[in-house]
Design a protein around this motif. Structure first.
Motif, short mmCIF file in Angstrom:
data_model
loop_
_atom_site.label_atom_id
_atom_site.label_comp_id
_atom_site.label_asym_id
_atom_site.label_seq_id
_atom_site.Cartn_x
_atom_site.Cartn_y
_atom_site.Cartn_z
N ALA A 115 36.62 33.36 52.75
CA ALA A 115 35.55 33.57 51.78
C ALA A 115 34.46 34.46 52.38
O ALA A 115 34.01 35.42 51.76
N ILE A 116 34.05 34.14 53.58
CA ILE A 116 32.99 34.92 54.25
C ILE A 116 33.44 36.37 54.46
O ILE A 116 32.69 37.31 54.17
N GLU A 117 34.68 36.55 54.93
CA GLU A 117 35.19 37.90 55.16
C GLU A 117 35.30 38.70 53.86
O GLU A 117 35.21 39.93 53.88
N SER A 118 35.50 38.02 52.75
CA SER A 118 35.66 38.71 51.46
C SER A 118 34.37 39.38 51.00
O SER A 118 34.41 40.42 50.35
N ILE A 119 33.23 38.81 51.34
CA ILE A 119 31.95 39.36 50.87
C ILE A 119 31.19 40.08 51.98
O ILE A 119 30.20 40.77 51.72
N LYS A 120 31.66 39.96 53.20
CA LYS A 120 30.95 40.53 54.35
C LYS A 120 30.68 42.03 54.22
O LYS A 120 29.56 42.47 54.50
N PRO A 121 31.65 42.85 53.79
CA PRO A 121 31.34 44.29 53.68
C PRO A 121 30.18 44.58 52.72
O PRO A 121 29.34 45.43 52.99
N MET B 228 32.83 34.28 42.61
CA MET B 228 33.87 35.16 43.08
C MET B 228 34.89 34.35 43.86
O MET B 228 34.52 33.49 44.65
N ARG B 229 36.18 34.62 43.61
CA ARG B 229 37.24 34.03 44.42
C ARG B 229 37.54 34.98 45.58
O ARG B 229 37.53 36.19 45.41
N HIS B 230 37.81 34.41 46.73
CA HIS B 230 38.07 35.19 47.93
C HIS B 230 39.27 36.12 47.80
O HIS B 230 40.12 35.96 46.92
N CYS B 231 39.37 37.06 48.71
CA CYS B 231 40.47 38.03 48.75
C CYS B 231 41.73 37.38 49.35
O CYS B 231 41.69 36.25 49.80
N GLU C 295 46.09 31.78 36.28
CA GLU C 295 45.93 33.21 36.05
C GLU C 295 44.94 33.86 37.01
O GLU C 295 44.80 35.08 37.02
N LEU C 296 44.23 33.07 37.80
CA LEU C 296 43.26 33.63 38.75
C LEU C 296 43.96 34.53 39.75
O LEU C 296 45.10 34.29 40.14
N ARG C 297 43.24 35.55 40.17
CA ARG C 297 43.75 36.49 41.16
C ARG C 297 42.95 36.37 42.45
O ARG C 297 41.88 35.78 42.46
N ASN C 298 43.47 36.96 43.50
CA ASN C 298 42.74 37.09 44.76
C ASN C 298 42.49 38.57 44.98
O ASN C 298 43.44 39.30 45.20
N PRO C 299 41.27 39.02 44.89
CA PRO C 299 40.06 38.30 44.49
C PRO C 299 39.95 38.25 42.96
O PRO C 299 40.74 38.85 42.25
N ASP C 300 38.94 37.55 42.51
CA ASP C 300 38.59 37.53 41.10
C ASP C 300 37.07 37.36 41.01
O ASP C 300 36.47 36.70 41.87
N VAL C 301 36.48 37.97 39.99
CA VAL C 301 35.02 37.94 39.84
C VAL C 301 34.68 37.57 38.41
O VAL C 301 35.20 38.18 37.47
N PHE C 302 33.82 36.60 38.27
CA PHE C 302 33.34 36.17 36.96
C PHE C 302 31.83 36.31 36.91
O PHE C 302 31.14 36.02 37.89
N LEU C 303 31.34 36.72 35.77
CA LEU C 303 29.91 36.81 35.54
C LEU C 303 29.51 35.63 34.66
O LEU C 303 30.04 35.46 33.57
N VAL C 304 28.59 34.83 35.17
CA VAL C 304 28.03 33.72 34.41
C VAL C 304 26.58 34.06 34.16
O VAL C 304 25.79 34.18 35.11
N ASN C 305 26.23 34.26 32.90
CA ASN C 305 24.84 34.52 32.52
C ASN C 305 24.20 33.23 32.05
O ASN C 305 24.78 32.52 31.23
#
Length: 177
Positions: A48-54, A1-4, A153-163
């Protein structure tokens, strides 16, 4: 995940008001996935920490800070044509400026984090929170075509799933809409 969205590039730059709203949207997004998250590992940078804290608070999980997830430094000195330099670093993975880190060095650094996750058979689902350049280089390891144009093209935030499976077969998908 890219931060907000954040107020700057300094390691202690906080999220903007929009970024704080994005962090809560991310929390809802991850919660709606109904996936049991085993670990959350973040860059040491405040944004980065604040982006996932909630979300971490919602699921009562610690945010583990890992220095290896900090953003890649292109140079210790200011660069006027930093966009051109960044593009060159995606085509010449060993390219480096004084005090900077090559793409290969950054990929090696982030690979150590991934390997430590993969080697723990009790951990299946992990959220990694980092920054655009390092995230792009991480994704490039799983999709060699991921490059400078994708980074732009990445956004803030952005989320990628890697399987990944036991044979280390993998797929990459952008899941943030």
């Amino acid at each position: 995940m890219r931060h907000c969205s954040a107020e700057g590039q300094h390691k202690d730059s906080p999220l903007t008001t929009v970024g704080m709203r994005q962090a809560h949207l991310l929390s809802n997004f991850f919660n709606d996935q109904n996936i049991s998250i085993h670990r959350i590992i973040s860059s040491p940078y405040l944004r980065a920490i604040e982006s996932i804290k909630p979300y971490a608070q919602l699921i009562n999980t610690e945010v583990e800070v890992d220095e290896r997830l900090k953003e890649r430094i292109l140079s210790e000195d200011p660069i006027d044509d930093w966009l051109e330099v960044l593009e060159q670093s995606f085509t010449d993975l060993d390219f480096t400026l004084p005090g900077g880190e090559s793409a290969n060095d950054a990929m090696h650094r982030v690979s150590q984090v991934i390997d430590s996750i993969y080697d723990n058979e009790n951990v299946a689902n992990v959220i990694i929170v980092s920054h655009g350049n390092l995230l792009s280089l991480l994704l490039k390891q799983y999709n060699p075509d991921f490059g400078f144009a994708n980074w732009k093209e990445l956004r803030n935030p952005d989320v990628f799933l890697v399987n990944m499976d036991d044979e280390k077969t993998h797929s990459v998908e952008c899941v943030w809409r």
